[in-house]
Design a protein around this motif. Sequence first.
Motif, PDB file in Angstrom:
ATOM      1  N   SER A 154      34.392  43.830  36.847  1.00  0.00           N
ATOM      2  CA  SER A 154      34.289  43.411  38.254  1.00  0.00           C
ATOM      3  C   SER A 154      33.995  41.921  38.367  1.00  0.00           C
ATOM      4  CB  SER A 154      33.191  44.217  38.960  1.00  0.00           C
ATOM      5  OG  SER A 154      33.483  45.599  38.952  1.00  0.00           O
ATOM      6  N   LEU A 155      33.197  41.396  37.442  1.00  0.00           N
ATOM      7  CA  LEU A 155      32.897  39.968  37.438  1.00  0.00           C
ATOM      8  C   LEU A 155      34.158  39.150  37.157  1.00  0.00           C
ATOM      9  CD1 LEU A 155      30.935  37.590  37.504  1.00  0.00           C
ATOM     10  CD2 LEU A 155      30.410  38.046  35.090  1.00  0.00           C
ATOM     11  N   ALA A 156      34.968  39.627  36.216  1.00  0.00           N
ATOM     12  CA  ALA A 156      36.222  38.927  35.915  1.00  0.00           C
ATOM     13  C   ALA A 156      37.128  38.885  37.144  1.00  0.00           C
ATOM     14  CB  ALA A 156      36.932  39.612  34.745  1.00  0.00           C
ATOM     15  N   GLU A 157      37.209  39.999  37.863  1.00  0.00           N
ATOM     16  CA  GLU A 157      38.019  40.045  39.082  1.00  0.00           C
ATOM     17  C   GLU A 157      37.465  39.106  40.147  1.00  0.00           C
ATOM     18  OE1 GLU A 157      38.216  44.059  40.377  1.00  0.00           O
ATOM     19  OE2 GLU A 157      39.351  44.772  38.627  1.00  0.00           O
ATOM     20  N   ALA A 163      38.605  31.845  42.453  1.00  0.00           N
ATOM     21  CA  ALA A 163      39.418  30.689  42.071  1.00  0.00           C
ATOM     22  C   ALA A 163      40.724  30.661  42.859  1.00  0.00           C
ATOM     23  CB  ALA A 163      39.698  30.730  40.569  1.00  0.00           C
ATOM     24  N   ARG A 164      41.306  31.836  43.086  1.00  0.00           N
ATOM     25  CA  ARG A 164      42.587  31.894  43.783  1.00  0.00           C
ATOM     26  C   ARG A 164      42.458  31.504  45.251  1.00  0.00           C
ATOM     27  NH1 ARG A 164      43.860  36.551  42.275  1.00  0.00           N
ATOM     28  NH2 ARG A 164      43.348  37.814  44.093  1.00  0.00           N
ATOM     29  N   PHE A 165      41.405  31.972  45.890  1.00  0.00           N
ATOM     30  CA  PHE A 165      41.234  31.721  47.326  1.00  0.00           C
ATOM     31  C   PHE A 165      40.272  30.574  47.615  1.00  0.00           C
ATOM     32  CE2 PHE A 165      42.476  36.241  47.084  1.00  0.00           C
ATOM     33  CZ  PHE A 165      43.613  36.184  47.885  1.00  0.00           C
ATOM     34  N   ARG A 166      39.852  29.847  46.552  1.00  0.00           N
ATOM     35  CA  ARG A 166      38.976  28.678  46.694  1.00  0.00           C
ATOM     36  C   ARG A 166      37.687  29.019  47.442  1.00  0.00           C
ATOM     37  NH1 ARG A 166      41.690  23.998  45.375  1.00  0.00           N
ATOM     38  NH2 ARG A 166      43.959  24.218  45.145  1.00  0.00           N
ATOM     39  N   THR A 167      37.106  30.144  47.077  1.00  0.00           N
ATOM     40  CA  THR A 167      35.822  30.551  47.641  1.00  0.00           C
ATOM     41  C   THR A 167      34.756  30.459  46.556  1.00  0.00           C
ATOM     42  OG1 THR A 167      36.245  32.885  47.128  1.00  0.00           O
ATOM     43  CG2 THR A 167      36.912  32.091  49.312  1.00  0.00           C
ATOM     44  N   SER A 168      33.533  30.819  46.886  1.00  0.00           N
ATOM     45  CA  SER A 168      32.425  30.740  45.940  1.00  0.00           C
ATOM     46  C   SER A 168      31.698  32.078  45.911  1.00  0.00           C
ATOM     47  CB  SER A 168      31.455  29.625  46.338  1.00  0.00           C
ATOM     48  OG  SER A 168      30.382  29.553  45.429  1.00  0.00           O
ATOM     49  N   CYS A 169      31.312  32.480  44.729  1.00  0.00           N
ATOM     50  CA  CYS A 169      30.473  33.676  44.616  1.00  0.00           C
ATOM     51  C   CYS A 169      29.377  33.397  43.597  1.00  0.00           C
ATOM     52  CB  CYS A 169      31.295  34.909  44.235  1.00  0.00           C
ATOM     53  SG  CYS A 169      32.048  34.847  42.605  1.00  0.00           S
ATOM     54  N   ILE A 264      24.045  31.910  38.678  1.00  0.00           N
ATOM     55  CA  ILE A 264      25.015  30.835  38.499  1.00  0.00           C
ATOM     56  C   ILE A 264      26.097  30.964  39.562  1.00  0.00           C
ATOM     57  CG2 ILE A 264      26.362  32.188  36.825  1.00  0.00           C
ATOM     58  CD1 ILE A 264      26.980  29.469  35.457  1.00  0.00           C
ATOM     59  N   THR A 265      26.585  29.838  40.028  1.00  0.00           N
ATOM     60  CA  THR A 265      27.677  29.804  41.002  1.00  0.00           C
ATOM     61  C   THR A 265      29.007  29.789  40.257  1.00  0.00           C
ATOM     62  OG1 THR A 265      26.302  28.557  42.544  1.00  0.00           O
ATOM     63  CG2 THR A 265      28.663  28.552  42.935  1.00  0.00           C
ATOM     64  N   VAL A 266      29.897  30.720  40.628  1.00  0.00           N
ATOM     65  CA  VAL A 266      31.218  30.774  40.006  1.00  0.00           C
ATOM     66  C   VAL A 266      32.279  30.669  41.104  1.00  0.00           C
ATOM     67  CG1 VAL A 266      30.484  32.103  38.008  1.00  0.00           C
ATOM     68  CG2 VAL A 266      31.136  33.304  40.059  1.00  0.00           C
ATOM     69  N   PRO A 267      33.423  30.069  40.788  1.00  0.00           N
ATOM     70  CA  PRO A 267      33.826  29.511  39.486  1.00  0.00           C
ATOM     71  C   PRO A 267      33.411  28.056  39.272  1.00  0.00           C
ATOM     72  CG  PRO A 267      35.667  29.415  40.990  1.00  0.00           C
ATOM     73  CD  PRO A 267      34.536  30.055  41.761  1.00  0.00           C
ATOM     74  N   ARG A 268      32.587  27.504  40.146  1.00  0.00           N
ATOM     75  CA  ARG A 268      32.223  26.091  40.024  1.00  0.00           C
ATOM     76  C   ARG A 268      31.570  25.772  38.686  1.00  0.00           C
ATOM     77  NH1 ARG A 268      27.979  22.733  43.926  1.00  0.00           N
ATOM     78  NH2 ARG A 268      28.265  20.699  42.903  1.00  0.00           N
ATOM     79  N   HIS A 269      30.628  26.605  38.254  1.00  0.00           N
ATOM     80  CA  HIS A 269      29.891  26.337  37.025  1.00  0.00           C
ATOM     81  C   HIS A 269      30.206  27.324  35.904  1.00  0.00           C
ATOM     82  CE1 HIS A 269      26.762  24.096  39.636  1.00  0.00           C
ATOM     83  NE2 HIS A 269      27.617  23.232  39.101  1.00  0.00           N
ATOM     84  N   ALA A 270      31.159  28.208  36.138  1.00  0.00           N
ATOM     85  CA  ALA A 270      31.574  29.146  35.089  1.00  0.00           C
ATOM     86  C   ALA A 270      33.010  29.557  35.377  1.00  0.00           C
ATOM     87  CB  ALA A 270      30.660  30.373  35.049  1.00  0.00           C
ATOM     88  N   ARG A 271      33.907  29.219  34.472  1.00  0.00           N
ATOM     89  CA  ARG A 271      35.320  29.489  34.707  1.00  0.00           C
ATOM     90  C   ARG A 271      35.758  30.832  34.169  1.00  0.00           C
ATOM     91  NH1 ARG A 271      37.037  24.145  31.708  1.00  0.00           N
ATOM     92  NH2 ARG A 271      35.261  24.937  30.484  1.00  0.00           N
ATOM     93  N   ASN A 272      34.913  31.503  33.392  1.00  0.00           N
ATOM     94  CA  ASN A 272      35.266  32.814  32.850  1.00  0.00           C
ATOM     95  C   ASN A 272      34.005  33.640  32.683  1.00  0.00           C
ATOM     96  OD1 ASN A 272      34.083  32.120  30.173  1.00  0.00           O
ATOM     97  ND2 ASN A 272      35.834  30.717  30.067  1.00  0.00           N
ATOM     98  N   ILE A 273      34.169  34.911  32.327  1.00  0.00           N
ATOM     99  CA  ILE A 273      33.013  35.813  32.255  1.00  0.00           C
ATOM    100  C   ILE A 273      32.059  35.409  31.133  1.00  0.00           C
ATOM    101  CG2 ILE A 273      34.142  37.804  33.317  1.00  0.00           C
ATOM    102  CD1 ILE A 273      34.762  38.869  30.554  1.00  0.00           C
ATOM    103  N   GLY A 274      32.582  34.873  30.039  1.00  0.00           N
ATOM    104  CA  GLY A 274      31.703  34.456  28.948  1.00  0.00           C
ATOM    105  C   GLY A 274      30.737  33.375  29.388  1.00  0.00           C
ATOM    106  N   GLU A 275      31.266  32.353  30.061  1.00  0.00           N
ATOM    107  CA  GLU A 275      30.401  31.279  30.548  1.00  0.00           C
ATOM    108  C   GLU A 275      29.426  31.801  31.591  1.00  0.00           C
ATOM    109  OE1 GLU A 275      32.847  28.134  31.982  1.00  0.00           O
ATOM    110  OE2 GLU A 275      33.294  27.343  29.987  1.00  0.00           O
ATOM    111  N   ALA A 276      29.904  32.654  32.504  1.00  0.00           N
ATOM    112  CA  ALA A 276      29.031  33.164  33.564  1.00  0.00           C
ATOM    113  C   ALA A 276      27.869  33.951  32.985  1.00  0.00           C
ATOM    114  CB  ALA A 276      29.838  34.036  34.527  1.00  0.00           C
TER     115      ALA A 276
END
Length: 564
Positions: A154-157, A163-169, A264-276
């Motif tokens: 779910s985190l990967a999704e 990233a696709r819709f330029r939102t923040s989670c 952590i704020t994604v995808p601003r500070h984590a581009r993938n699940i490993g970093e997050a």
Amino acid sequence: MTSALPKTSSILASLGQAAFIWDIATDAITWTEHAGAVFSDIPPGLLATGAQFSKLIEPTRTIRSEALASSPPAQSGKAAPYRIEYGVRTSTSEPLLWIEETGCWFAGPNGRPARAQGIVRVNNERHAREEQLLKLSRHDPLTGELNRTYLVASLAEAIEEAARFRTSCAFMLIGIDHLARINDAFGFDVADAVISEIGKRIRTRLRGGDILGRFSGNKFGLILKNCSVDDMHVAAERFLTGIRHEVVPTESGPVSVTASIGAITVPRHARNIGEAINRAHETLDLAKRRRSGSFAVWRPNIERDAQRRVNIRVTDEIVTALNERRIAMAFEPVVEANSRKLAFHECLIRMEQDDGQILLAPDIVPVAERLGLIRLVDHRVLELVVEQLAASPNVQLSLNISPETTMDPEWWASIESLMRAHGGIAERLIIEITETIAIHDLDDLRRFVTRLKNFGSRIAIDDFGAGYTSFRNLRKLGVDIVKIDGAFVQNIARSADDRAFVQTLIDLARRLQIKTVAEWVQDEHAAIMLRDWGCDYIQGRLIGLASSKRQWDIAAEMALPAAS
């Protein structure tokens, strides 16, 4: 509804099944006479045609006709089998009736389905079992929340969607503080009750669309979609307050619980699940170190990232140096305080880099300990020290080992093998153990010391005074030497407090018949003071810094001149 086979109809009815013939051209369905027992409370008119029957089907009304179209084509005079499962509901207030339909269809002149026939049966129990198995495969059995596998998916999704819709989670790790203490004090069943209750408290404070799962034993993972940094702080405080506001009732009584959060704020500070996940973990650890029940947000840190690059580089250099035998020893003299005669050398690790530069112990050991390489380093150092002792019969050496090594069975196997292979070296070996080990693992350390002393080696406690080990513990351990931490020794000429501290340590050690070594002796005045107080040995800049020597040079070293 009629049937040409009454006996077959009765048998099917007794099994909770019904047979049908579906004339696809006219859409008429003919059922066995006991079909009403299967489709209870459904008016016969709704079963008379395929179109009427499809209105009752969930989730896909066209599932029956699609099954015929997607099954293999029927050959002339042969049937094409199919099998489908669907739900039937007569009204929104009634539960879904799960039906399994097994049949075959026959083609008309145009090759398309013209007639179908088959058997239907109620399949609620099997469907319920499959639903339960599906739920168990996706959910944590204790809390009922998503398990780690589906939480990570779910985190990967969520990251891809943001990233696709330029939102923040936001991704949060919520860790229950001191769960191990609850286990020890009340038992694992109470700890499980606490975990389950914390999950419920977090669940009741979620927004629609937020995703919660159990990440690990004492941690919950939480995905907050469309969440700004300000929203994240508000949500974190809401969760923390909800957890600590009331005690958790258990069968063993109420338990007071707090939790800490790393986010952590994604995808601003984590581009993938490993970093997050890694950065949320890192931030949770930071929050716990700050204080229990706190919240921290991951932010870029230039110094931290630079240090990690250094760690990676040094790690690679250590492994390469071990493989290429570029780990070496330097030897710092320790002399008698009275005569200034050489007593023994302390072995200090050195590592030659590819460019010829030499790394010292403070550059190597901390990184090796943090990254789990110290065991390999200590194995190599032990080989070098034993080799030096075997080659120089008149030399005595001290070796400082790391905390992990004291409990390493492979290190024990190595030292026992080397001691037996080189008789007489054990009596010339001093093992130095840092004071922090003596604090945390006193019982294990006592066994460690006993085994070494049985070989004939002596034991020294290094950096004494930097921690909290008592002389009473040293006496229990049977320690031979105490090395007084140099931070107290270097200023004894100028600091009355340091003088009092060092003089007291020396006096207590003498009463317990434990030898003392003063580290970091900088000048002659300090050396004379230490001698007059009864210190046995001194080392430091005054005596001589560590230097690399050939094996045969050590034994030939001249005694240093005594003070006038």
